[in-house]
Design an enzyme around this catalytic site. Structure first.
Site, PDB file in Angstrom:
ATOM      1  N   HIS A 198       0.861  -1.196   0.000  1.00 26.60           N
ATOM      2  CA  HIS A 198       0.000   0.000   0.000  1.00 26.60           C
ATOM      3  C   HIS A 198       0.894   1.241   0.000  1.00 26.60           C
ATOM      4  O   HIS A 198       1.881   1.290   0.724  1.00 26.60           O
ATOM      5  CB  HIS A 198      -0.870  -0.022   1.266  1.00 26.60           C
ATOM      6  CG  HIS A 198      -1.938   1.023   1.282  1.00 26.60           C
ATOM      7  ND1 HIS A 198      -1.686   2.342   1.562  1.00 26.60           N
ATOM      8  CD2 HIS A 198      -3.261   0.933   1.040  1.00 26.60           C
ATOM      9  CE1 HIS A 198      -2.825   3.028   1.497  1.00 26.60           C
ATOM     10  NE2 HIS A 198      -3.797   2.192   1.178  1.00 26.60           N
ATOM     11  N   ASP A 308     -12.868   3.167  -0.822  1.00 30.65           N
ATOM     12  CA  ASP A 308     -12.070   3.442   0.377  1.00 30.65           C
ATOM     13  C   ASP A 308     -12.891   4.347   1.282  1.00 30.65           C
ATOM     14  O   ASP A 308     -14.106   4.337   1.208  1.00 30.65           O
ATOM     15  CB  ASP A 308     -10.729   4.039  -0.080  1.00 30.65           C
ATOM     16  CG  ASP A 308      -9.618   3.805   0.918  1.00 30.65           C
ATOM     17  OD1 ASP A 308      -9.877   3.249   1.984  1.00 30.65           O
ATOM     18  OD2 ASP A 308      -8.475   4.197   0.625  1.00 30.65           O
ATOM     19  N   HIS A 309     -12.237   5.125   2.089  1.00 31.68           N
ATOM     20  CA  HIS A 309     -12.957   5.922   3.098  1.00 31.68           C
ATOM     21  C   HIS A 309     -14.195   6.616   2.546  1.00 31.68           C
ATOM     22  O   HIS A 309     -14.191   7.105   1.417  1.00 31.68           O
ATOM     23  CB  HIS A 309     -12.049   7.023   3.649  1.00 31.68           C
ATOM     24  CG  HIS A 309     -10.731   6.514   4.107  1.00 31.68           C
ATOM     25  ND1 HIS A 309      -9.663   7.324   4.336  1.00 31.68           N
ATOM     26  CD2 HIS A 309     -10.313   5.250   4.371  1.00 31.68           C
ATOM     27  CE1 HIS A 309      -8.635   6.604   4.725  1.00 31.68           C
ATOM     28  NE2 HIS A 309      -9.006   5.334   4.750  1.00 31.68           N
ATOM     29  N   TYR A 322     -14.971   4.694   7.809  1.00 34.48           N
ATOM     30  CA  TYR A 322     -15.439   3.333   7.516  1.00 34.48           C
ATOM     31  C   TYR A 322     -16.885   3.082   7.938  1.00 34.48           C
ATOM     32  O   TYR A 322     -17.213   2.018   8.453  1.00 34.48           O
ATOM     33  CB  TYR A 322     -14.486   2.302   8.142  1.00 34.48           C
ATOM     34  CG  TYR A 322     -13.190   2.216   7.364  1.00 34.48           C
ATOM     35  CD1 TYR A 322     -13.118   1.478   6.186  1.00 34.48           C
ATOM     36  CD2 TYR A 322     -12.049   2.901   7.769  1.00 34.48           C
ATOM     37  CE1 TYR A 322     -11.956   1.406   5.444  1.00 34.48           C
ATOM     38  CE2 TYR A 322     -10.873   2.847   7.028  1.00 34.48           C
ATOM     39  CZ  TYR A 322     -10.836   2.092   5.866  1.00 34.48           C
ATOM     40  OH  TYR A 322      -9.679   2.026   5.125  1.00 34.48           O
TER      41      TYR A 322
END
Ligand code: DNO
Length: 345
Positions: A198, A308-309, A322
């Site tokens: 990542h 993602d977020h 999340y």
């Protein structure tokens, strides 16, 4: 692509039953959270997690993350001991049927933000990062703690650890990463696994610590250091994209068949080295999400991708970034783009 969702296990306020109702959702991305960094993940616990996920007709398609012990990043003599344990964890995951592993190589702190609930003009809240604020913060004081951080350190331990990195250059950190890759990639190959590093979030030095998974040049270096399909990347739009000079499309081009996992989210640049997370829409953030998805489709990417977020919307409370609702909207937006790109290909 395998649209997937990150789930934090049974303690996650977002339930697998809820995720099941998001259209087009196929995979779950998760991890075992109670094992100290560096220790072996027992196969029984991995199987238990997998069973919980499969009970809801999902595939546990990615482990995010198996954290890397600091001694490996520091290049200490004790690193070999922890690398052996890492290899055993990889083998255990493989034997349980999990073939994609995400990890990062950020010293001490994982992703960093200065606010977990910064207001957006639509009345929602999201994560943001402001470089001027970071410069005034002392991470050892405990005034800032973030969900991605390992909070098991006492402040004196944290101080010692940060001091050990003080003299380390980025080249040295890259050498330690390459050493690690040289050891673990052969195991991943044997097990037919994919390793997906990542990028650093944000992709620059924070609190004076070196960071190396930051731009196209460094990604090329690390991918070329061990020529193997198993040595791959998590292509995270929001991490690379926090830096306007990172051209997302050209990173996809150089990584192509080494992209094993995608994190898709949008950010709005708010100043030099400063940004706020937004909805996934190209109308809200600064990143070319449609072009990115198109490029991934054109390059034949079929692997796991997750929204993602997300923002906190509709009064939802929960784990910063999340929650359920905005990530579900994100997944639907991304699936719409993917389906459209495929239909006109
Ligand atoms: C933040 C995440 C990161 C990521 C790790 C991967 O929300 O994207 O915490 O899981 O950096 O190792």
């Amino acid at each position: 692509m395998e649209m997937s969702f990150r789930w934090y296990g049974n303690d996650d306020p977002v339930r697998l039953e809820d995720i099941r109702q998001i259209p087009g959702m196929k995979g779950i991305v998760s991890a075992i959270y109670n094992i100290p960094v560096g220790e072996i993940w027992p196969i029984e616990e991995i199987k238990e997690l997998k069973k919980a996920v499969e009970l809801h007709q999902f595939k546990l398609n990615v482990i995010e993350s198996v954290p890397v012990h600091e001694d490996i990043k520091l290049g200490l003599a004790s690193r070999d001991h922890y690398i052996e344990k890492y290899k055993t964890t990889l083998r255990n995951l493989s034997r349980a049927g999990i073939k994609t592993v995400c990890y990062n190589f950020m010293p001490v702190f994982d992703w960093t933000r200065t606010s977990l609930n910064a207001p957006l003009s639509d009345g929602s809240h999201s994560l943001s990062y402001d470089e001027e604020t970071i410069k005034k913060l002392n991470p050892i004081s405990g005034e800032l703690t973030l969900p991605g951080w390992d909070l098991s350190y006492q402040s004196d331990q944290l101080n010692d650890l940060m001091n050990k990195y003080k003299e380390m250059t980025e080249d040295e950190l890259m050498d330690h990463l390459i050493y690690f890759l040289e050891q673990i990639v052969p195991v991943a190959e044997e097990e037919d696994m994919k390793l997906a590093i990542h990028p650093d979030d944000p992709p620059w030095s924070v609190f004076g610590l070196p960071r190396v998974v930051t731009n196209r040049k460094n990604v090329e270096t690390l991918l070329n250091s061990v020529h193997s399909k198993a040595n791959g990347l998590t292509f995270c739009t929001g991490s690379f994209g926090a830096l306007p000079e990172n051209d997302l499309l050209s990173i996809i081009e150089i990584a192509t068949d080494r992209i094993h996992f995608v994190h898709a989210r949008n950010v709005k640049w708010t100043g030099a080295k400063s940004f706020q997370e937004t909805s996934h829409s190209i109308h809200d953030g600064s990143l070319p999400m449609v072009e990115v998805m198109k490029k991934l489709v054109q390059s034949g990417y079929e692997g796991p991708i997750r929204p993602d977020h997300g923002r906190m919307i509709w009064g939802e409370e929960g784990r910063p970034g999340y929650g359920l609702y905005d990530r579900a909207l994100g997944a639907t937006y991304l699936n719409g783009i993917i389906d459209t790109c495929k239909s006109i290909e």
